[in-house]
Design a protein around this motif. Structure first.
Motif, PDB file in Angstrom:
ATOM      1  N   MET A   1      27.523  -5.985  22.858  1.00 24.43           N
ATOM      2  CA  MET A   1      26.918  -6.529  24.070  1.00 24.43           C
ATOM      3  C   MET A   1      26.114  -5.456  24.778  1.00 24.43           C
ATOM      4  O   MET A   1      26.386  -4.269  24.648  1.00 24.43           O
ATOM      5  CB  MET A   1      27.997  -7.083  24.999  1.00 24.43           C
ATOM      6  N   ARG A   2      25.154  -5.878  25.577  1.00 24.48           N
ATOM      7  CA  ARG A   2      24.280  -4.934  26.278  1.00 24.48           C
ATOM      8  C   ARG A   2      24.752  -4.628  27.690  1.00 24.48           C
ATOM      9  O   ARG A   2      24.670  -3.497  28.121  1.00 24.48           O
ATOM     10  CB  ARG A   2      22.870  -5.504  26.310  1.00 24.48           C
ATOM     11  N   GLY A   3      25.260  -5.627  28.396  1.00 31.29           N
ATOM     12  CA  GLY A   3      25.523  -5.405  29.809  1.00 31.29           C
ATOM     13  C   GLY A   3      26.941  -5.676  30.272  1.00 31.29           C
ATOM     14  O   GLY A   3      27.364  -5.139  31.285  1.00 31.29           O
ATOM     15  N   ILE A   4      27.676  -6.523  29.573  1.00 29.85           N
ATOM     16  CA  ILE A   4      29.051  -6.795  29.997  1.00 29.85           C
ATOM     17  C   ILE A   4      30.021  -6.207  28.982  1.00 29.85           C
ATOM     18  O   ILE A   4      29.697  -6.068  27.803  1.00 29.85           O
ATOM     19  CB  ILE A   4      29.330  -8.302  30.198  1.00 29.85           C
ATOM     20  N   TYR A   5      31.177  -5.831  29.468  1.00 30.12           N
ATOM     21  CA  TYR A   5      32.221  -5.266  28.627  1.00 30.12           C
ATOM     22  C   TYR A   5      33.445  -6.153  28.718  1.00 30.12           C
ATOM     23  O   TYR A   5      33.786  -6.647  29.785  1.00 30.12           O
ATOM     24  CB  TYR A   5      32.542  -3.832  29.055  1.00 30.12           C
ATOM     25  N   PHE A   6      34.094  -6.356  27.599  1.00 30.72           N
ATOM     26  CA  PHE A   6      35.216  -7.274  27.520  1.00 30.72           C
ATOM     27  C   PHE A   6      36.543  -6.542  27.567  1.00 30.72           C
ATOM     28  O   PHE A   6      36.615  -5.351  27.275  1.00 30.72           O
ATOM     29  CB  PHE A   6      35.166  -8.066  26.204  1.00 30.72           C
ATOM     30  N   ARG A   7      37.571  -7.293  27.859  1.00 32.86           N
ATOM     31  CA  ARG A   7      38.951  -6.839  27.708  1.00 32.86           C
ATOM     32  C   ARG A   7      39.569  -7.644  26.580  1.00 32.86           C
ATOM     33  O   ARG A   7      39.190  -8.792  26.335  1.00 32.86           O
ATOM     34  CB  ARG A   7      39.741  -7.098  28.985  1.00 32.86           C
ATOM     35  N   VAL A   8      40.549  -7.038  25.931  1.00 33.15           N
ATOM     36  CA  VAL A   8      41.288  -7.766  24.905  1.00 33.15           C
ATOM     37  C   VAL A   8      41.905  -9.000  25.553  1.00 33.15           C
ATOM     38  O   VAL A   8      42.456  -8.928  26.661  1.00 33.15           O
ATOM     39  CB  VAL A   8      42.372  -6.856  24.278  1.00 33.15           C
ATOM     40  N   GLY A   9      41.772 -10.135  24.899  1.00 32.42           N
ATOM     41  CA  GLY A   9      42.300 -11.392  25.416  1.00 32.42           C
ATOM     42  C   GLY A   9      41.279 -12.239  26.153  1.00 32.42           C
ATOM     43  O   GLY A   9      41.558 -13.394  26.483  1.00 32.42           O
ATOM     44  N   THR A  10      40.083 -11.689  26.419  1.00 30.63           N
ATOM     45  CA  THR A  10      39.038 -12.450  27.101  1.00 30.63           C
ATOM     46  C   THR A  10      38.590 -13.614  26.226  1.00 30.63           C
ATOM     47  O   THR A  10      38.307 -13.452  25.044  1.00 30.63           O
ATOM     48  CB  THR A  10      37.813 -11.561  27.408  1.00 30.63           C
ATOM     49  N   ARG A  11      38.537 -14.807  26.791  1.00 31.27           N
ATOM     50  CA  ARG A  11      38.032 -15.988  26.089  1.00 31.27           C
ATOM     51  C   ARG A  11      36.520 -16.026  26.280  1.00 31.27           C
ATOM     52  O   ARG A  11      36.029 -15.842  27.387  1.00 31.27           O
ATOM     53  CB  ARG A  11      38.659 -17.253  26.654  1.00 31.27           C
ATOM     54  N   ILE A  12      35.788 -16.256  25.196  1.00 30.15           N
ATOM     55  CA  ILE A  12      34.336 -16.302  25.274  1.00 30.15           C
ATOM     56  C   ILE A  12      33.799 -17.503  24.499  1.00 30.15           C
ATOM     57  O   ILE A  12      34.481 -18.065  23.651  1.00 30.15           O
ATOM     58  CB  ILE A  12      33.679 -15.016  24.733  1.00 30.15           C
ATOM     59  N   VAL A  13      32.564 -17.861  24.836  1.00 27.09           N
ATOM     60  CA  VAL A  13      31.793 -18.828  24.052  1.00 27.09           C
ATOM     61  C   VAL A  13      30.577 -18.067  23.557  1.00 27.09           C
ATOM     62  O   VAL A  13      29.828 -17.477  24.336  1.00 27.09           O
ATOM     63  CB  VAL A  13      31.382 -20.054  24.895  1.00 27.09           C
ATOM     64  N   LEU A  14      30.413 -18.051  22.260  1.00 28.76           N
ATOM     65  CA  LEU A  14      29.370 -17.294  21.593  1.00 28.76           C
ATOM     66  C   LEU A  14      28.369 -18.264  20.986  1.00 28.76           C
ATOM     67  O   LEU A  14      28.762 -19.249  20.355  1.00 28.76           O
ATOM     68  CB  LEU A  14      30.035 -16.451  20.504  1.00 28.76           C
ATOM     69  N   ARG A  15      27.086 -17.995  21.193  1.00 27.55           N
ATOM     70  CA  ARG A  15      26.063 -18.849  20.593  1.00 27.55           C
ATOM     71  C   ARG A  15      25.082 -17.981  19.811  1.00 27.55           C
ATOM     72  O   ARG A  15      24.151 -17.415  20.382  1.00 27.55           O
ATOM     73  CB  ARG A  15      25.322 -19.647  21.642  1.00 27.55           C
ATOM     74  N   PRO A  16      25.309 -17.864  18.506  1.00 25.16           N
ATOM     75  CA  PRO A  16      24.361 -17.121  17.672  1.00 25.16           C
ATOM     76  C   PRO A  16      23.013 -17.834  17.650  1.00 25.16           C
ATOM     77  O   PRO A  16      22.950 -19.058  17.718  1.00 25.16           O
ATOM     78  CB  PRO A  16      25.004 -17.145  16.280  1.00 25.16           C
ATOM     79  N   GLN A  17      21.949 -17.057  17.530  1.00 20.95           N
ATOM     80  CA  GLN A  17      20.599 -17.613  17.513  1.00 20.95           C
ATOM     81  C   GLN A  17      20.465 -18.670  16.430  1.00 20.95           C
ATOM     82  O   GLN A  17      20.822 -18.447  15.273  1.00 20.95           O
ATOM     83  CB  GLN A  17      19.597 -16.491  17.272  1.00 20.95           C
TER      84      GLN A  17
END
Length: 96
Positions: free
Chosen positions: A41-57
């Motif tokens: 990622m460029r601007g945000i940093y995650f913590r272990v356990g963070t739920r995300i929604v990812l949309r590949p191009q």
């Protein structure tokens, strides 16, 4: 640490990411398997356990959870594995 269920394969694929808290950022997937990926990622940093929604191009969104973090890299485990031939197509289209 548990062993991976399948080998991650190198790719370079742009992706958008959104956290449950509403943070959004653009980044790139650097490797992928049916069960997960490595995300830079460029601007945000995650913590272990963070739920995300990812949309590949060029693809539909997929949900997952961050399993490890190292600086700007995060390992994501998908909620539902990607169908094997789709992973093969992604790798052939976006191999590094």
């Amino acid at each position: 640490m548990l062993p991976r269920r399948s080998v991650r394969r190198p790719v370079l694929l742009a992706a958008q990411c959104r956290t449950q808290g509403g943070l959004r950022d653009n980044g790139e997937i650097s490797d992928i398997s049916a069960e997960g990926c490595c995300l830079r990622m460029r601007g945000i940093y995650f913590r272990v356990g963070t739920r995300i929604v990812l949309r590949p191009q060029g693809m539909e969104s997929m949900a997952g959870v961050v399993r490890w973090v190292s600086r700007d890299l995060a390992g994501v485990e998908f909620d539902r594995p990607i169908y094997g031939p789709i992973v093969d197509h992604i790798v052939s289209a976006h191999a590094t």
